[in-house]
Design an enzyme around this catalytic site. Structure first.
Site, PDB file in Angstrom:
ATOM      1  N   GLU A   9       0.870  -1.180   0.000  1.00 60.08           N
ATOM      2  CA  GLU A   9       0.000   0.000   0.000  1.00 60.08           C
ATOM      3  C   GLU A   9       0.905   1.228   0.000  1.00 60.08           C
ATOM      4  OE1 GLU A   9      -2.073   2.914   0.339  1.00 60.08           O
ATOM      5  OE2 GLU A   9      -3.622   1.545   1.070  1.00 60.08           O
ATOM      6  N   ALA A  11       0.560   4.196   0.951  1.00 56.64           N
ATOM      7  CA  ALA A  11       0.558   5.037   2.149  1.00 56.64           C
ATOM      8  C   ALA A  11       1.270   4.374   3.315  1.00 56.64           C
ATOM      9  CB  ALA A  11      -0.879   5.375   2.553  1.00 56.64           C
ATOM     10  N   SER A  12       1.652   3.111   3.143  1.00 57.14           N
ATOM     11  CA  SER A  12       2.240   2.320   4.224  1.00 57.14           C
ATOM     12  C   SER A  12       3.727   2.607   4.398  1.00 57.14           C
ATOM     13  CB  SER A  12       2.027   0.835   3.932  1.00 57.14           C
ATOM     14  OG  SER A  12       2.910   0.024   4.671  1.00 57.14           O
ATOM     15  N   THR A  13       4.090   2.975   5.601  1.00 52.94           N
ATOM     16  CA  THR A  13       5.486   3.310   5.902  1.00 52.94           C
ATOM     17  C   THR A  13       6.422   2.115   5.725  1.00 52.94           C
ATOM     18  OG1 THR A  13       5.011   2.879   8.244  1.00 52.94           O
ATOM     19  CG2 THR A  13       4.912   5.164   7.500  1.00 52.94           C
ATOM     20  N   SER A  15       6.049  -0.475   4.014  1.00 50.88           N
ATOM     21  CA  SER A  15       6.100  -0.974   2.638  1.00 50.88           C
ATOM     22  C   SER A  15       7.261  -0.342   1.879  1.00 50.88           C
ATOM     23  CB  SER A  15       4.787  -0.685   1.915  1.00 50.88           C
ATOM     24  OG  SER A  15       3.734  -1.505   2.389  1.00 50.88           O
TER      25      SER A  15
END
Length: 201
Positions: A9, A11-13, A15
């Site tokens: 995702e 917006a996922s840090t 990731s």
């Protein structure tokens, strides 16, 4: 060849570092990576969350940002906290979905993560998205048009529904051929090893 599905995702840090290293880890084990962009928003909404849990629990958020600083420093990756957080990742996810999973999707995704969490840039900015596409060898105007198609919108919704069906609750997540779920940047090695040996505890 053994494969692992890499659900991420934008917006996922966590990731961010995962996207930067998953291919290398997998290649060493002879495992291929399927890049699966999806949206966490609908999954969080079902839990009654309107934002990231890192915002809902301030102490958790503070620890996460410091943890990410340590992780990126260890990997030699640039880091700059984007503002606002989380970013609206819908357009980015649609673009990634529209790209073929032949290296272009991965290249675009890595570059956009670098710009988002390495430079603190907004992934809703058309110029930022265009630069990431260009870096991946993709013509921006064509990709942006394709990303807005009903076919791509439906494909992203389907991937998000598939992620929910597989039991995903966060990103990054890796799923092996036998359905084993591994959550987090720090589980990449375990997921790849599991995929390489064909499953089993």
């Amino acid at each position: 060849m053994a494969a692992v599905e890499f659900f991420y995702e934008f917006a996922s840090t966590y990731s961010y570092p995962a996207a930067m290293r998953v291919e290398e880890v997998a290649a060493k084990a002879g495992v291929t990576v399927r890049w699966r962009p999806f949206l966490l928003g609908p999954i969080f909404a079902e839990a009654g969350w309107t934002t990231s849990p890192f915002n809902l629990i301030p102490a958790k958020g503070r620890n996460m940002w410091r943890d990410l600083e340590r992780i990126t420093a260890d990997l030699g990756l640039p880091f700059q906290k984007p503002d606002p957080f989380p970013q609206n990742s819908l357009t980015a996810a649609r673009i990634a979905t529209s790209l073929p999973d032949d290296g272009k999707r991965a290249a675009f995704s890595r570059e956009l993560y670098r710009m988002e969490f390495g430079e603190g840039l907004s992934i809703t900015d058309a110029e930022v998205l265009g630069r990431a596409l260009t870096a991946a060898g993709v013509e921006p105007a064509t990709a942006l048009v394709a990303a807005g198609s009903d076919q791509v919108k439906q494909a992203l919704r389907a991937t998000t529904e598939e992620a929910k069906a597989k039991g995903l609750f966060g990103a990054p997540s890796l799923v092996t051929a036998d359905g084993e779920l591994f959550w987090g940047n720090d589980r990449i090695e375990q997921a790849v090893a599991w995929a390489a040996k064909g499953g089993s505890a």
